[in-house]
Design a protein around this motif. Structure first.
Motif, PDB file in Angstrom:
ATOM      1  N   UNK B  35       0.801  -1.313  -0.004  1.00 11.60           N
ATOM      2  CA  UNK B  35       0.028  -0.022   0.004  1.00 11.60           C
ATOM      3  C   UNK B  35       0.657   1.394  -0.121  1.00 11.60           C
ATOM      4  N   UNK B  36       0.095   2.494   0.123  1.00  5.11           N
ATOM      5  CA  UNK B  36       0.823   3.973   0.229  1.00  5.11           C
ATOM      6  C   UNK B  36       0.587   4.016   1.588  1.00  5.11           C
ATOM      7  N   UNK B  37       1.606   4.351   2.591  1.00  2.00           N
ATOM      8  CA  UNK B  37       1.549   4.707   3.917  1.00  2.00           C
ATOM      9  C   UNK B  37       1.855   6.252   4.026  1.00  2.00           C
ATOM     10  N   UNK B 355     -14.450   9.934   2.593  1.00  3.25           N
ATOM     11  CA  UNK B 355     -13.282   9.914   1.591  1.00  3.25           C
ATOM     12  C   UNK B 355     -12.165   9.152   2.028  1.00  3.25           C
ATOM     13  N   UNK B 356     -11.681   9.478   3.345  1.00  2.00           N
ATOM     14  CA  UNK B 356     -10.543   8.896   3.741  1.00  2.00           C
ATOM     15  C   UNK B 356     -10.768   7.270   4.103  1.00  2.00           C
ATOM     16  N   UNK B 357     -11.970   7.010   4.400  1.00  2.00           N
ATOM     17  CA  UNK B 357     -12.264   5.827   4.537  1.00  2.00           C
ATOM     18  C   UNK B 357     -12.095   4.758   3.270  1.00  2.00           C
ATOM     19  N   UNK B 358     -12.596   5.396   2.143  1.00  4.75           N
ATOM     20  CA  UNK B 358     -12.406   4.792   0.883  1.00  4.75           C
ATOM     21  C   UNK B 358     -11.125   4.545   0.461  1.00  4.75           C
ATOM     22  N   UNK B 359     -10.279   5.662   0.709  1.00  2.00           N
ATOM     23  CA  UNK B 359      -8.785   5.646   0.177  1.00  2.00           C
ATOM     24  C   UNK B 359      -8.238   4.417   1.209  1.00  2.00           C
ATOM     25  N   UNK B 360      -8.283   4.258   2.596  1.00  2.00           N
ATOM     26  CA  UNK B 360      -7.702   3.354   3.145  1.00  2.00           C
ATOM     27  C   UNK B 360      -8.117   2.064   2.633  1.00  2.00           C
ATOM     28  N   UNK B 361      -9.355   1.742   2.209  1.00  2.00           N
ATOM     29  CA  UNK B 361      -9.687   0.639   1.576  1.00  2.00           C
ATOM     30  C   UNK B 361      -9.016   0.305   0.496  1.00  2.00           C
ATOM     31  N   UNK B 390       0.504   7.500  -7.208  1.00  2.00           N
ATOM     32  CA  UNK B 390      -0.505   6.677  -6.958  1.00  2.00           C
ATOM     33  C   UNK B 390      -1.689   7.253  -5.829  1.00  2.00           C
ATOM     34  N   UNK B 391      -1.155   7.943  -4.921  1.00  2.42           N
ATOM     35  CA  UNK B 391      -2.014   8.361  -3.902  1.00  2.42           C
ATOM     36  C   UNK B 391      -2.982   9.407  -4.238  1.00  2.42           C
ATOM     37  N   UNK B 392      -2.241  10.342  -5.153  1.00  2.00           N
ATOM     38  CA  UNK B 392      -3.204  11.488  -5.962  1.00  2.00           C
ATOM     39  C   UNK B 392      -4.130  10.721  -6.991  1.00  2.00           C
ATOM     40  N   UNK B 393      -3.699   9.760  -7.673  1.00  2.00           N
ATOM     41  CA  UNK B 393      -4.630   8.858  -8.610  1.00  2.00           C
ATOM     42  C   UNK B 393      -5.772   8.363  -7.921  1.00  2.00           C
ATOM     43  N   UNK B 394      -5.495   7.765  -6.891  1.00  2.00           N
ATOM     44  CA  UNK B 394      -6.776   7.118  -6.179  1.00  2.00           C
ATOM     45  C   UNK B 394      -7.713   8.205  -5.358  1.00  2.00           C
ATOM     46  N   UNK B 395      -7.005   9.164  -4.996  1.00  3.61           N
ATOM     47  CA  UNK B 395      -8.090  10.326  -4.456  1.00  3.61           C
ATOM     48  C   UNK B 395      -8.804  10.716  -5.550  1.00  3.61           C
ATOM     49  N   UNK B 396      -8.081  10.943  -6.820  1.00  2.00           N
ATOM     50  CA  UNK B 396      -8.963  11.687  -7.801  1.00  2.00           C
ATOM     51  C   UNK B 396     -10.147  10.616  -8.105  1.00  2.00           C
ATOM     52  N   UNK B 397      -9.813   9.320  -8.355  1.00  2.00           N
ATOM     53  CA  UNK B 397     -10.807   8.547  -8.743  1.00  2.00           C
ATOM     54  C   UNK B 397     -11.881   8.334  -7.712  1.00  2.00           C
ATOM     55  N   UNK B 398     -11.627   8.594  -6.456  1.00  2.00           N
ATOM     56  CA  UNK B 398     -12.653   8.366  -5.478  1.00  2.00           C
ATOM     57  C   UNK B 398     -13.482   9.738  -5.563  1.00  2.00           C
ATOM     58  N   UNK B 399     -12.830  10.846  -5.936  1.00  2.00           N
ATOM     59  CA  UNK B 399     -13.687  12.075  -5.827  1.00  2.00           C
ATOM     60  C   UNK B 399     -14.232  12.325  -7.442  1.00  2.00           C
TER      61      UNK B 399
END
Lengths: 400, 400
Positions: B35-37, B355-361, B390-399
């Protein structure tokens, strides 16, 4: 000399006593070598349950789960949960003990908190003059910061020293040097009769004998967990605040962990209800969870059985010492009367420091307290009567 | 939208940046999953050096050597020894830092100690109004116990708020919420020009950027060790007392460990010289030695290199967020100017908790700070540029 029992006789007695010891099976739950460890009143031995648990805390809880463990591994609630595990050992109902910080820091919380529970006209704090020094130093600081006067008196002098000026009294349940057990019920009652707050330091009694905090109406108490509770070196201490006082307990160390809503990140402090009010900062998880694993050895153990064995061990040690050690070489500072004896024996001895070194060299580990005291602690969960006989025999050999 | 760089372009840039990263090899010294910690500013990841060392501390030092380890395993001197290991990371010469207790407890020592260093006529303590709450609560207690008034001002307001009434000022080097880096040199100079004492909380800067305690003449400082220093959950905090002030440092928690002769068991308190004066009770050995092992990852690392990478990481994250996240969905609270940026990025976002819950998931671990902040910490020793992309990409996907 001829009427003294001999080695064979006492060795046989030891065997008999070990045979009838209902706690004998507990020893297998500790990692011990073939020496005699009589320093468990300074640092308790390692319970076998600890290493594997600590490894899980490090590798899985911290290493793999990381931040999630604050919830998922129960880190956040550990101080109260472990407090509740200690509670029955000191005669407290659940919800009154919180684990964390050092004993010294908890003495500070308790004593400043105590002063704040009484009328401001009460301008004096009494402290046990024979206390382990840190309690005296911290009491001096608490007095200075709250504008009170500190007066040091022996526990025996407390009843006469109490007055309408007394705010709080800080006492040790068992004296760290002599092993003398003080009369907690009657001293607490005397403190209360004077309208003051009773604060007890249980470092040398918890895990060795019944304390009865609730039964005797103790107000506040502190204790360490690395002696008879086997929590490991410097494991966190605990604070007891009697349930009826919790709402008025006003901590001088109101860290974010003691806030009613710790993750609200509020500017204004609002204290939590119950035991968590005694928390301060982020709990020290590795040490705290090692302690939790160590406390498993108490499953199914009654403190009364521990006390009975403790007295039998110290009785037998005194008997063996009297039988083996040449007359006049040692003098016991530990009271003969059971009601006044903790779980250690302190022997005054010339060149005690050197003597203890030689004992340790022969596998009999006690400790030396300046200027001239040999101190032997008897931990009923893992010390047996054959250990006791051997320790006295080796001592006698070294003093011949 | 068309001028924004795309995924492929930024992924390529990440690869390039990782290729040129002189600290990239450090990552192998940590136990990490795929993961990305980005929560190392809350709880640092587990260094590989820790588990084996902790096992040795438990099984051999405690289990086998027991009480002897206080001398033979260097337990007694650990607080100063580990303080000296932290010292170069915060720009301090040896002999000024001692490890032990929680950050909150150390804030208390530092602040009461600070007030006692100045004339009693200085009746006001200033505290950072944007502080992590515990500092404010403890400052309030310190003010109450020393008879001072507490005033909360933002760091920017400090210079104007200083006066001949100011006794001490408690500031955060980096704001826990926004990641704003405050100007330690100029604020310290302003505090000194007013004749007051500067106390800095380094929780969110130590191990992430140069602090320069000695260079800038900071008086007292505290910090935790479980964020960028990776000491483990609730690992002990530290206290810095500038060498020139040590002889006058008058701790409100004078436990037996800070006595000039701790084993003298003297009734009268006499403070130790040097850093040990900041000690209190028995040090928490398991947690303390886990921290010592964790600090090995700093061997050969320059804090300047860490800072350069930290800024590159946060720059790149902000760039990726700007490129990927739909306009208006997040707003950065973290300053753009490097001189004002710590090692985290705080993004205001609607429904941040969800949003953070989804990122952690999805394996991207940051944290949520109420009411509406996504907080991402960038730990240069084990976070790389591909992680950031990757973190920014996942955040964007979730938003989306």
């Amino acid at each position: 000399m001829s009427e003294r029992p001999g080695f064979e006789q006492l060795a046989f007695r030891a065997k008999e006593l070990d045979g009838g010891d209902e706690l004998a099976g507990k020893r297998a739950q500790f990692l011990l070598d073939d020496g005699v460890y009589l320093d468990g009143n300074s640092l308790g031995a390692l319970p076998r349950s600890v290493p594997g648990h600590v490894e899980d805390v490090v590798r899985r809880q911290w290493g793999a789960l990381k931040i999630r463990s604050w919830d998922e591994s129960g880190w956040w609630t550990a101080p109260e949960r472990i407090g509740d595990r200690i509670a029955p050992l000191v005669g407290a109902a659940a919800g009154q003990i919180v684990v964390g910080d050092s004993t010294s820091v908890n003495v500070f919380k308790a004593l400043v908190g105590a002063v704040r529970l009484v009328d401001g006209a009460r301008d004096e704090i009494l402290v046990d003059a024979t206390t382990f020094p840190t309690d005296g130093y911290i009491a001096e600081s608490a007095a200075r910061l709250t504008g009170r006067t500190l007066r040091a008196v022996t526990p025996g002098e407390v009843p006469a020293a109490l007055s309408e000026r007394t705010a709080a009294v800080l006492l040790n349940h068992v004296d760290y040097r002599t092993g003398r057990l003080h009369d907690l019920p009657s001293l607490t009652a005397a403190v209360h009769a004077a309208g003051a707050i009773a604060v007890w330091d249980l470092c040398h009694s918890a895990g060795a004998l019944p304390v009865g905090l609730d039964e005797h109406g103790v107000d506040l108490a502190v204790g360490c967990t690395y002696k008879y509770l086997n929590g490991g070196p410097g494991s966190p201490a605990y604070l007891y605040v009697r349930g009826g006082l919790q709402d008025r307990f006003d901590s001088p160390l109101p860290g974010w962990n003691s806030h009613a809503e710790p993750f609200g990140m509020r500017e204004a402090y609002e204290p939590a209800a119950g035991a968590p009010r005694g928390r301060v900062g982020t709990p020290d998880i590795l040490s705290m969870l090692a302690l939790e694993a160590a406390l498993e050895v108490w499953d199914g153990v009654s403190v009364e059985a521990v006390r009975a064995k403790s007295l039998a061990l110290t009785d037998f040690f005194l008997e063996c010492v009297a039988a083996y050690v040449p007359e006049g070489r040692v003098e016991s500072l530990t009271p003969v009367r059971h009601e006044e004896r903790g779980s250690q024996v302190a022997l005054r001895c010339e060149e005690a420091g050197e003597v203890m070194k030689r004992l340790i060299g022969r596998g009999v580990v006690g400790d030396f307290r300046r200027p001239d005291v040999l101190r032997f602690g008897f931990t009923p969960l893992y010390v047996g009567f054959a250990d006791v006989e051997r320790a006295a025999r080796v001592l006698a050999e070294e003093l011949r």
